[in-house]
Write an enzyme that holds these catalytic residues in place. Structure first.
Site, PDB file in Angstrom:
ATOM      1  N   LYS A 225      47.338  42.959  39.988  1.00  0.00           N
ATOM      2  CA  LYS A 225      46.406  42.502  41.032  1.00  0.00           C
ATOM      3  C   LYS A 225      46.806  41.162  41.636  1.00  0.00           C
ATOM      4  CE  LYS A 225      42.708  45.616  40.238  1.00  0.00           C
ATOM      5  NZ  LYS A 225      41.480  45.992  39.550  1.00  0.00           N
ATOM      6  N   ARG A 267      43.543  48.971  31.710  1.00  0.00           N
ATOM      7  CA  ARG A 267      43.962  49.989  32.679  1.00  0.00           C
ATOM      8  C   ARG A 267      45.192  49.451  33.388  1.00  0.00           C
ATOM      9  NH1 ARG A 267      43.414  50.589  38.056  1.00  0.00           N
ATOM     10  NH2 ARG A 267      43.114  52.675  38.922  1.00  0.00           N
TER      11      ARG A 267
END
Ligand code: PMM
Length: 290
Positions: A225, A267
């Site tokens: 991210k 994840r």
């Protein structure tokens, strides 16, 4: 820590933080968009992730990157259902990443074992009743609205306190709607209506998140991210962050921290490094109790 790690009704009991591998069947996800866009390569990717140590595989057909517009339902079904069916048939524990009850329903019918809804049941009023009826685990993520304009909602006075409060409300609504509390997994939604400093504050406060959510299973999805890109770019605000695919070592660092803090699962797009990270964290936990 390992003995107190929360478990999820309806899923295996892993003795460490679990690793959820990601397969995005999309042309435009920020992290891996276009790479596994046809069903055959998506299935192969899912099986590779299991071979690399994934405990479960999350299959999604809609990009939620900031600014993304929604994919239509028929297209999402077309992307996701064949991949879920094939991976489930191969014995993989498949999670379906969708905000649509119809996509969740079709995916569960072909073998998905849990539903991962980034809207936590708020995008589609049919989602909570469907998951309640199906009695499957449900990921409730912290979410302040659709991706198209979510960056405008990244405004917090106390990001950890507000995320805990808002997540608790979403979880309460899911439980009030009939979802078994033992099947609810909480996720702070890193990168969703959050700036880099918010994401870092949440990662720093995983113990507070766990406590604030009553020790509920926590899923941490930091993989590739933007906030990791910002960290890797260093102190120069004008430096370009490395591309998403060069953020896997940074992702694994967060996986180690999450596992050590007691998260239920991480994840991730690149599984091997995080699978190693959670195993090291587990060994450290064991060493600490001796
Ligand atoms: N992030 C993305 C997609 N799905 N699901 C959960 N539960 N938590 C997340 O933070 C999350 C998610 C963003 O896109 P990606 O698939 O490229 O990581």
């Amino acid at each position: 820590m390992s003995n107190s790690r929360a478990q999820v009704t309806g899923l295996p009991r892993w003795d460490r933080c679990a690793v959820m591998g990601v397969v995005n069947v999309t042309p435009d996800s920020f992290s891996d968009g276009g790479r596994w866009f046809d069903a055959e390569s998506a299935v192969k990717r899912g099986l590779d992730l299991v071979a690399q140590g994934a405990d479960l595989v999350d299959v999604g057909g809609e990009s939620t990157r900031p600014g993304a517009t929604r994919v239509d339902e028929a297209e999402e079904l077309r992307r996701v259902v064949p991949v879920v069916r094939e991976l489930a048939a191969e014995g993989v524990i498949v999670s379906v990443d969708t905000m649509r009850a119809s996509v969740a329903e079709r995916s569960l019918a072909v073998g998905a074992r849990l539903v991962n809804d980034v809207s936590g049941g708020r995008a589609d009023p049919g989602m909570v009743p469907l998951v309640a009826e199906a009695t499957v685990p449900f990921v409730v993520m912290h979410w302040r609205g659709q991706s198209i304009d979510m960056n405008e909602r990244a405004v917090y006075a106390d990001v950890v306190g507000e995320v805990v409060d808002e997540l608790r409300r979403a979880i309460d609504a899911a439980v009030a709607g009939g979802i078994d509390p033992g099947r609810v997994i909480a996720d702070p939604g890193l990168g969703f209506a959050k700036r880099a400093e918010h994401d870092l504050a949440l990662v720093a406060a995983m113990d507070r998140l766990l406590a604030g959510l009553g020790g509920r299973p926590l899923l941490i999805a930091a993989s590739r991210k933007r906030f990791l890109g910002r960290v890797l770019a260093g102190d120069d605000p004008d430096a370009a962050p490395p591309p998403a695919r060069e953020r896997d070592a940074a992702t694994a660092a967060v996986s180690a921290l999450a596992a050590r803090a007691g998260a239920w699962a991480v994840r991730v797009h690149e599984v091997r490094a995080s699978a190693d990270a959670v195993r090291v964290a587990r060994a450290v936990e064991e060493a600490a109790v001796r």
